[in-house]
Scaffold this motif. Structure first.
Motif, PDB file in Angstrom:
ATOM      1  N   MET A  53      57.019  37.964 -40.687  1.00 61.70           N
ATOM      2  CA  MET A  53      56.842  39.121 -41.144  1.00 61.70           C
ATOM      3  C   MET A  53      58.481  39.622 -41.200  1.00 61.70           C
ATOM      4  SD  MET A  53      53.787  40.965 -39.439  1.00 61.70           S
ATOM      5  CE  MET A  53      54.278  42.406 -40.346  1.00 61.70           C
ATOM      6  N   PRO A  54      58.719  40.707 -42.128  1.00 60.72           N
ATOM      7  CA  PRO A  54      59.872  41.249 -42.095  1.00 60.72           C
ATOM      8  C   PRO A  54      60.186  42.164 -41.235  1.00 60.72           C
ATOM      9  CG  PRO A  54      58.612  42.055 -43.637  1.00 60.72           C
ATOM     10  CD  PRO A  54      57.794  40.918 -43.274  1.00 60.72           C
ATOM     11  N   GLU A  55      61.369  42.450 -40.610  1.00 64.04           N
ATOM     12  CA  GLU A  55      61.615  43.292 -39.541  1.00 64.04           C
ATOM     13  C   GLU A  55      61.173  44.784 -39.773  1.00 64.04           C
ATOM     14  OE1 GLU A  55      62.365  44.003 -35.748  1.00 64.04           O
ATOM     15  OE2 GLU A  55      62.834  42.029 -36.681  1.00 64.04           O
ATOM     16  N   ASP A  56      61.402  45.065 -40.982  1.00 62.59           N
ATOM     17  CA  ASP A  56      60.949  46.644 -41.402  1.00 62.59           C
ATOM     18  C   ASP A  56      60.100  46.233 -42.765  1.00 62.59           C
ATOM     19  OD1 ASP A  56      60.692  49.088 -42.113  1.00 62.59           O
ATOM     20  OD2 ASP A  56      62.818  49.775 -42.482  1.00 62.59           O
ATOM     21  N   ALA A  57      58.984  46.428 -42.606  1.00 61.64           N
ATOM     22  CA  ALA A  57      58.000  46.204 -43.697  1.00 61.64           C
ATOM     23  C   ALA A  57      58.158  47.291 -44.986  1.00 61.64           C
ATOM     24  CB  ALA A  57      56.474  46.053 -43.350  1.00 61.64           C
ATOM     25  N   ARG A  58      58.572  48.334 -44.452  1.00 62.97           N
ATOM     26  CA  ARG A  58      58.815  49.261 -45.839  1.00 62.97           C
ATOM     27  C   ARG A  58      59.944  49.039 -46.618  1.00 62.97           C
ATOM     28  NH1 ARG A  58      58.132  53.557 -41.174  1.00 62.97           N
ATOM     29  NH2 ARG A  58      60.072  52.274 -40.662  1.00 62.97           N
ATOM     30  N   PHE A  59      60.813  48.185 -46.020  1.00 66.29           N
ATOM     31  CA  PHE A  59      61.832  47.565 -47.101  1.00 66.29           C
ATOM     32  C   PHE A  59      61.465  46.835 -48.082  1.00 66.29           C
ATOM     33  CE2 PHE A  59      65.327  44.522 -47.874  1.00 66.29           C
ATOM     34  CZ  PHE A  59      66.170  45.281 -48.375  1.00 66.29           C
ATOM     35  N   TYR A  60      60.377  46.095 -48.018  1.00 65.57           N
ATOM     36  CA  TYR A  60      59.802  45.029 -48.819  1.00 65.57           C
ATOM     37  C   TYR A  60      58.860  45.677 -49.671  1.00 65.57           C
ATOM     38  CZ  TYR A  60      62.698  41.678 -46.165  1.00 65.57           C
ATOM     39  OH  TYR A  60      63.475  40.984 -45.595  1.00 65.57           O
TER      40      TYR A  60
END
Length: 174
Positions: free
Chosen positions: A55-62
């Motif tokens: 998972m990405p560290e900050d999902a909102r970025f993706y």
């Protein structure tokens, strides 16, 4: 994914630095070596390393989809954020870590079957130099990048009773 690859390379380097390309590997030595690499890999980092790998560290970025209506954006953000929280909880659970361990060990068994099939049981039982084994293993492992529906490793892993039970219970609790 780059962290996963980097950690696997570090574990491999740790074990293989003790080996020479001329060293003879039979079935037992090859299996033990791969399991040593796997053991080091599984002991690296935190118990929640799968979250970082998957998972990405900050999902909102993706988030790539933007909605024009602000109300639908808030609803979508809430649902997305909830999905990310639930996914992180599953990936950081001890049960998921156990499933990954079982899955990786099964993948090693499948790899060993493929190596034996490709080289012939007789050739490997008497021992083969590591230099000749590495290209064969590399070729077999490249199959991991194939389409999941055609991937033998994934098909074998999804049929493991513990994996089936884990996902059955996971989906039943949704």
């Amino acid at each position: 994914m780059s962290t996963l690859i980097s950690d696997m390379q570090a574990a491999s380097s740790e074990i293989l630095k003790r080996k020479q390309l001329k060293d003879l590997f039979n079935t037992t030595v090859l299996h033990e070596t791969i399991m040593q690499i796997l053991d080091i890999f599984m002991s690296m980092g935190s118990p929640h390393k799968w979250v970082g790998y998957l998972m990405p560290e900050d999902a909102r970025f993706y988030k790539l989809v933007k909605f024009s209506d602000s109300d639908s954006t808030n609803i979508s953000d809430t649902k997305f954020d909830q999905l990310m929280v639930e996914t992180r909880a599953v990936l950081s659970s001890a049960e998921f870590g156990n499933i990954m361990g079982v899955s990786l060990k099964t993948a090693v068994d499948v790899l060993m079957e493929d190596v034996k099939a490709q080289l012939g049981e007789g050739n490997l039982s008497s021992g083969m130099p590591l230099a000749k084994l590495l290209p064969v293993i590399s070729q077999i492992i490249s199959i991991l990048l194939e389409e999941p529906s055609k991937n033998r490793f994934i098909q074998v892993i999804q049929d493991i009773p513990e994996v089936e039970l884990f996902f059955t219970l996971l989906y039943a609790n949704m």
